[in-house]
Design a protein around this motif. Structure first.
Motif, PDB file in Angstrom:
ATOM      1  N   CYS A  27       0.687  -1.319   0.115  1.00 12.71           N
ATOM      2  CA  CYS A  27      -0.172   0.035  -0.294  1.00 12.71           C
ATOM      3  C   CYS A  27       0.881   1.199  -0.206  1.00 12.71           C
ATOM      4  CB  CYS A  27      -0.905  -0.281   1.484  1.00 12.71           C
ATOM      5  SG  CYS A  27      -0.173   0.507   2.546  1.00 12.71           S
ATOM      6  N   PHE A  28       0.397   1.972  -0.366  1.00 14.55           N
ATOM      7  CA  PHE A  28       0.739   3.840  -0.187  1.00 14.55           C
ATOM      8  C   PHE A  28       0.535   4.373   1.433  1.00 14.55           C
ATOM      9  CE2 PHE A  28      -0.882   4.086  -4.345  1.00 14.55           C
ATOM     10  CZ  PHE A  28       0.464   4.259  -5.256  1.00 14.55           C
ATOM     11  N   ALA A  29       1.206   5.306   1.648  1.00 13.53           N
ATOM     12  CA  ALA A  29       1.294   5.512   3.683  1.00 13.53           C
ATOM     13  C   ALA A  29       2.427   6.694   3.797  1.00 13.53           C
ATOM     14  CB  ALA A  29       1.510   3.614   4.169  1.00 13.53           C
ATOM     15  N   ARG A  30       1.755   7.078   4.243  1.00 13.04           N
ATOM     16  CA  ARG A  30       2.583   8.370   5.143  1.00 13.04           C
ATOM     17  C   ARG A  30       3.568   8.136   5.626  1.00 13.04           C
ATOM     18  NH1 ARG A  30       0.771  13.974   3.830  1.00 13.04           N
ATOM     19  NH2 ARG A  30       1.931  14.419   5.716  1.00 13.04           N
ATOM     20  N   SER A  31       5.040   8.407   6.107  1.00 14.22           N
ATOM     21  CA  SER A  31       6.386   8.600   7.316  1.00 14.22           C
ATOM     22  C   SER A  31       5.320   9.266   8.472  1.00 14.22           C
ATOM     23  CB  SER A  31       7.324   8.856   6.640  1.00 14.22           C
ATOM     24  OG  SER A  31       7.147  10.519   7.047  1.00 14.22           O
ATOM     25  N   ASP A  32       4.791   9.910   8.735  1.00 12.66           N
ATOM     26  CA  ASP A  32       4.394  10.496  10.176  1.00 12.66           C
ATOM     27  C   ASP A  32       3.204   9.367  10.407  1.00 12.66           C
ATOM     28  OD1 ASP A  32       2.385  10.755   7.592  1.00 12.66           O
ATOM     29  OD2 ASP A  32       1.448  13.073   8.773  1.00 12.66           O
ATOM     30  N   ALA A  33       2.298   9.097   9.620  1.00  8.16           N
ATOM     31  CA  ALA A  33       1.591   7.430   9.927  1.00  8.16           C
ATOM     32  C   ALA A  33       1.639   5.976  10.517  1.00  8.16           C
ATOM     33  CB  ALA A  33       0.484   8.172   9.282  1.00  8.16           C
ATOM     34  N   LEU A  34       2.806   6.067   9.873  1.00 10.10           N
ATOM     35  CA  LEU A  34       4.095   5.433  10.523  1.00 10.10           C
ATOM     36  C   LEU A  34       4.367   4.688  11.613  1.00 10.10           C
ATOM     37  CD1 LEU A  34       4.980   3.444   6.736  1.00 10.10           C
ATOM     38  CD2 LEU A  34       2.876   2.994   7.646  1.00 10.10           C
ATOM     39  N   ALA A  35       5.266   6.175  11.696  1.00  8.10           N
ATOM     40  CA  ALA A  35       6.060   6.814  12.926  1.00  8.10           C
ATOM     41  C   ALA A  35       5.153   6.892  14.116  1.00  8.10           C
ATOM     42  CB  ALA A  35       7.163   7.749  12.441  1.00  8.10           C
ATOM     43  N   ASN A  36       3.690   6.643  13.869  1.00 10.74           N
ATOM     44  CA  ASN A  36       3.039   6.893  15.030  1.00 10.74           C
ATOM     45  C   ASN A  36       2.462   6.070  15.364  1.00 10.74           C
ATOM     46  OD1 ASN A  36       4.165  10.008  15.484  1.00 10.74           O
ATOM     47  ND2 ASN A  36       2.470  10.526  14.175  1.00 10.74           N
ATOM     48  N   LEU A  37       2.026   5.513  13.810  1.00  4.15           N
ATOM     49  CA  LEU A  37       0.822   3.842  15.132  1.00  4.15           C
ATOM     50  C   LEU A  37       1.785   2.986  15.893  1.00  4.15           C
ATOM     51  CD1 LEU A  37      -1.556   2.682  12.647  1.00  4.15           C
ATOM     52  CD2 LEU A  37       0.841   1.535  11.929  1.00  4.15           C
ATOM     53  N   SER A  38       0.311   3.034  16.216  1.00  2.98           N
ATOM     54  CA  SER A  38       0.874   2.834  18.189  1.00  2.98           C
ATOM     55  C   SER A  38       1.054   0.581  17.909  1.00  2.98           C
ATOM     56  CB  SER A  38      -0.554   2.135  18.325  1.00  2.98           C
ATOM     57  OG  SER A  38      -1.399   1.174  18.755  1.00  2.98           O
ATOM     58  N   GLU A  39       1.925   0.363  19.271  1.00  2.00           N
ATOM     59  CA  GLU A  39       2.154  -0.941  18.804  1.00  2.00           C
ATOM     60  C   GLU A  39       1.054  -2.082  18.376  1.00  2.00           C
ATOM     61  OE1 GLU A  39       5.136  -2.005  21.974  1.00  2.00           O
ATOM     62  OE2 GLU A  39       4.766  -4.188  21.071  1.00  2.00           O
ATOM     63  N   ALA A  40      -0.044  -1.983  18.868  1.00  2.00           N
ATOM     64  CA  ALA A  40      -1.111  -2.770  18.949  1.00  2.00           C
ATOM     65  C   ALA A  40      -1.492  -2.898  17.511  1.00  2.00           C
ATOM     66  CB  ALA A  40      -2.753  -2.376  19.744  1.00  2.00           C
TER      67      ALA A  40
ATOM     68  N   ARG B  81       4.162  20.956   0.848  1.00  2.00           N
ATOM     69  CA  ARG B  81       2.775  21.232   1.593  1.00  2.00           C
ATOM     70  C   ARG B  81       3.323  19.575   2.071  1.00  2.00           C
ATOM     71  NH1 ARG B  81      -2.014  24.644   0.282  1.00  2.00           N
ATOM     72  NH2 ARG B  81      -2.900  23.448   1.709  1.00  2.00           N
ATOM     73  N   LYS B  82       3.638  18.799   2.003  1.00  2.00           N
ATOM     74  CA  LYS B  82       4.058  17.239   2.258  1.00  2.00           C
ATOM     75  C   LYS B  82       3.720  16.918   3.558  1.00  2.00           C
ATOM     76  CE  LYS B  82       4.979  13.346   1.722  1.00  2.00           C
ATOM     77  NZ  LYS B  82       3.979  11.799   0.340  1.00  2.00           N
ATOM     78  N   GLY B  83       3.867  17.826   5.120  1.00  2.00           N
ATOM     79  CA  GLY B  83       3.471  17.864   6.097  1.00  2.00           C
ATOM     80  C   GLY B  83       4.182  16.996   6.982  1.00  2.00           C
ATOM     81  N   THR B  84       5.528  16.823   6.332  1.00  2.00           N
ATOM     82  CA  THR B  84       5.636  15.510   6.743  1.00  2.00           C
ATOM     83  C   THR B  84       7.870  15.848   6.944  1.00  2.00           C
ATOM     84  OG1 THR B  84       6.709  14.155   5.078  1.00  2.00           O
ATOM     85  CG2 THR B  84       5.023  13.407   6.319  1.00  2.00           C
ATOM     86  N   ARG B  85       8.829  16.147   7.565  1.00  2.00           N
ATOM     87  CA  ARG B  85       9.872  15.577   7.729  1.00  2.00           C
ATOM     88  C   ARG B  85      11.122  14.474   7.994  1.00  2.00           C
ATOM     89  NH1 ARG B  85       7.797  17.238  12.616  1.00  2.00           N
ATOM     90  NH2 ARG B  85       9.348  15.281  13.319  1.00  2.00           N
ATOM     91  N   ALA B  86      11.910  15.063   7.729  1.00  2.00           N
ATOM     92  CA  ALA B  86      13.213  13.817   6.782  1.00  2.00           C
ATOM     93  C   ALA B  86      12.975  13.447   8.463  1.00  2.00           C
ATOM     94  CB  ALA B  86      14.183  14.676   6.603  1.00  2.00           C
ATOM     95  N   ASP B  87      13.185  13.598   9.928  1.00  2.00           N
ATOM     96  CA  ASP B  87      13.675  13.024  10.989  1.00  2.00           C
ATOM     97  C   ASP B  87      12.219  11.429  10.683  1.00  2.00           C
ATOM     98  OD1 ASP B  87      12.135  14.721  11.451  1.00  2.00           O
ATOM     99  OD2 ASP B  87      12.156  13.859  13.600  1.00  2.00           O
ATOM    100  N   GLN B  88      10.841  11.721  10.100  1.00  2.00           N
ATOM    101  CA  GLN B  88       9.803  10.778  10.182  1.00  2.00           C
ATOM    102  C   GLN B  88      10.265  10.096   9.045  1.00  2.00           C
ATOM    103  OE1 GLN B  88       6.508  13.997   9.736  1.00  2.00           O
ATOM    104  NE2 GLN B  88       6.450  13.138  11.887  1.00  2.00           N
ATOM    105  N   THR B  89      10.960  10.671   7.981  1.00  2.00           N
ATOM    106  CA  THR B  89      10.899   8.913   7.606  1.00  2.00           C
ATOM    107  C   THR B  89      12.095   7.760   7.976  1.00  2.00           C
ATOM    108  OG1 THR B  89      11.543  10.765   5.244  1.00  2.00           O
ATOM    109  CG2 THR B  89      12.810   8.819   5.045  1.00  2.00           C
ATOM    110  N   PHE B  90      12.984   8.113   8.716  1.00  2.00           N
ATOM    111  CA  PHE B  90      13.619   7.010   9.451  1.00  2.00           C
ATOM    112  C   PHE B  90      13.026   7.198  10.327  1.00  2.00           C
ATOM    113  CE2 PHE B  90      17.122   9.727   8.145  1.00  2.00           C
ATOM    114  CZ  PHE B  90      18.002   8.525   7.333  1.00  2.00           C
ATOM    115  N   ALA B  91      12.403   7.795  11.039  1.00  2.00           N
ATOM    116  CA  ALA B  91      11.315   6.726  12.274  1.00  2.00           C
ATOM    117  C   ALA B  91      10.205   5.513  11.327  1.00  2.00           C
ATOM    118  CB  ALA B  91      10.583   7.744  12.649  1.00  2.00           C
ATOM    119  N   ALA B  92      10.092   5.655  10.133  1.00  2.00           N
ATOM    120  CA  ALA B  92       9.375   4.606   9.741  1.00  2.00           C
ATOM    121  C   ALA B  92       9.632   3.422   9.200  1.00  2.00           C
ATOM    122  CB  ALA B  92       8.361   5.494   8.066  1.00  2.00           C
TER     123      ALA B  92
END
Ligand code: B12
Length: 504
Positions: A274-287, A316-327
């Protein structure tokens, strides 16, 4: 009672027969029309003689209108060919274009003599209202049909926008009306019978470079869990599907809304993409990540776009480069391959941004080598003056070519179909690139692609990929990308497929 009028729905050729996927746009229109009209689907990815078939079909009479789905780039070329041939055979049959191209370029669409109407954004209700107007036979102009562009004398008329609608989520796609639905299931690394599928409609974000933002203007709607379960059940049990590629513009959205859908996917355990955003993946809960793992998400496509936060902000991407690594880190932890896309050479600083992105990609490859990388050129598309995406309009106004002259976008579909603009639409080239930079990007892409052959290519032999890896190793290690003639020659022998062109 009289027979419903026939409407020919055409998906012009965009890919090889082998890579053909369910033509979702014409299926969705067909579902909406059925009952009031008799839709007939013609898929140019399957029927390699689809222009002749279309001409015969229209020539035999009884067709109230022809609808053509058109994406810019290579599909535009085949859409023009079929529309022109139909116009020559039956000039009285109205030709309607819909999809990404007419939505982004309605003016260029109706400036073309073989198109009568351009349907912008979602097409179901607009097309129905237009067909009703056409078949009623009156001479009134279709001024009341929202979302429609048409021509009045020398002027393009753009009717007001149509509101976003989630009605399509209540309809089931008529897969069974396709000639042999099984032929749309392709062998990918997800499974031997992979299907393309779209669950949600739209996207909440308004990135300046994305056609989806123009199409949905920040609106979206998710399906119910029951709907997803019913569709996946049908695909798995009736068609034998064993892998799913989700076309949703942005699959992971608000976690609370996603949870029921992830439960359904965890039940089916069909390998998926699927397509996803890095901020969404980085913030997804463990569950949720546990559900993701259970559901067998194999790979997720993340629009990393750039290593520079200023550019991510500008577009207007709304994400940051550090979130790429977090994802990436989260993907690694839960066994999902991150597939990152980058947009090189933005007009603000083509050379500098390209070099920074190369370094960023190298860093990522050191951090997590299985990460897949997709390289594109940043090519913003034109926007209409009355478009609601004002940021995109501002950006398009500032574009200059290599000599500093403003970039003049084409004014007709034929001009957009010229090879240089097809390449622009496919994010392969842009007027502000110098020859040196163009070469450097191609060379880097070649070295990177050979050093890390994509796992998406299930056809190239294992020995071939190993040979390419070995050959490219020194160049990659020492950053000697210039003129990799030996890699180009070897790649011609061991032909790898390009997921940017052919999808998975
Ligand atoms: C599947 C897909 C493909 C498939 C095509 C499969 C096929 N048609 O057989 C493949 C992989 C071949 C492909 C290729 C490309 N694609 Co593509 N693709 C998509 C994707 C993921 C899904 C499209 C889809 O099926 N949507 C589901 C249907 C139901 O929605 P829809 O098509 O929008 O249709 C609705 C309306 O547009 C409208 N409509 C559509 N057609 C018609 C026709 C009529 C008559 C009417 C009235 C209405 C109408 O009504 C429909 C229902 O509401 C979209 C992204 C996305 N999620 O939309 C990108 C997308 C359409 N692709 C895009 C692009 C740019 C390309 C490429 C040209 C370049 C690239 N590198 O990505 C390449 C070309 C490759 C090449 N050959 O060189 C862009 C278009 C953007 C734009 N500004 O035009 C999109 C939006 C991705 C993006 N985010 O930028 N693609």
């Amino acid at each position: 009672m009289s027979e419903p009028r026939q409407v020919l729905l055409i998906n012009p050729t965009i890919t090889s027969k082998r890579h053909a996927r369910f033509p979702l746009a014409v299926l969705s229109l067909s579902a909406a029309l059925t009952g009031r009209y008799r839709p007939i689907i013609l898929d140019g990815n399957i029927d390699r003689n689809f222009v002749a078939t279309a001409v015969n079909r229209v020539g035999s009479g009884g067709i109230a209108a022809v609808g053509v789905t058109v994406m810019g780039g290579p599909q535009l070329v085949s859409a023009i060919a079929v529309s022109r041939a139909i116009r020559a055979q039956a000039p009285e049959v109205p030709i309607v274009w819909g999809g990404a191209f007419p939505t982004v370029c309605p003016e260029a669409t109706v400036n073309s003599p073989y198109v009568d109407y351009a349907v912008r954004s979602q097409g179901e209700e607009t097309f129905l209202e237009l067909l009703d107007a056409i078949t009623a036979g009156g001479s009134d102009a279709p001024t009341g049909v929202r979302g429609l562009s048409w021509r009045s004398g020398d002027c393009a008329v753009h009717n007001p926008e149509r509101q976003f609608s989630a009605v399509a989520l209540d309809r089931t796609l008529p897969y069974q009306t396709l000639e042999n639905p099984q032929q749309y299931l392709t062998h990918t690394y997800l499974g031997s019978r992979t299907a393309g599928y779209q669950a949600a409609l739209g996207c909440r974000f308004r990135c300046t470079f994305c056609g989806v933002a123009t199409m949905y203007r920040g609106r979206m709607a998710l399906p119910t869990a029951a709907r997803l379960e019913q569709d996946l059940g049908f695909l798995q049990r009736q068609l034998g599907v064993n892998g799913i590629q989700f076309y949703d513009h942005n699959f992971f959205d608000r976690e609370v809304d996603m949870a029921p859908l992830l439960e359904v996917l965890a039940k089916f355990q069909l390998p998926w993409w699927c397509f996803a955003r890095s901020d969404a993946l980085a913030n997804l809960s463990e569950a949720s990540w546990k559900l993701v793992r259970k559901s067998r998400l194999r790979m997720t496509y993340i629009g990393a776009e750039s290593p520079s936060d200023w550019l991510l902000h500008d577009i207007r991407k709304g994400t940051r480069a550090d979130q790429t690594f977090a994802a990436i880190e989260q993907c690694r932890r839960y066994g999902v391959v991150p597939e990152l896309s980058f947009m090189l050479a933005p007009p603000q600083d083509p050379e500098g941004e390209t070099e920074r992105t190369f370094e960023f990609i190298r860093l990522i490859k050191r951090f997590h080598p299985p990460t897949e990388v997709m390289i594109y050129i940043y090519t913003p598309l034109p926007t209409r003056r009355d478009n609601t995406n004002a940021a995109a309009a501002r950006m398009a106004d500032t574009l200059r070519d290599g000599s500093g002259a403003p970039v003049a976008f084409p004014r007709t579909a034929d001009e957009w179909a010229q090879p240089s603009w097809v390449r622009y639409w496919c994010h392969k080239d842009a007027p502000w690139l110098s020859e040196r930079l163009r070469r450097r990007i191609v060379d880097f892409t070649t070295v990177l692609g050979c050093r890390f052959p994509t796992i998406m290519d299930v056809r190239a032999p294992r020995w071939g990929k190993a040979a390419l890896r070995g050959l490219a190793a020194w160049r990659y290690r020492y950053g000697r990308y210039g003129n990799p003639w030996e890699l180009r020659a070897s790649s011609r022998l061991i032909r790898q497929w390009d997921p940017r062109v052919l999808s998975l």
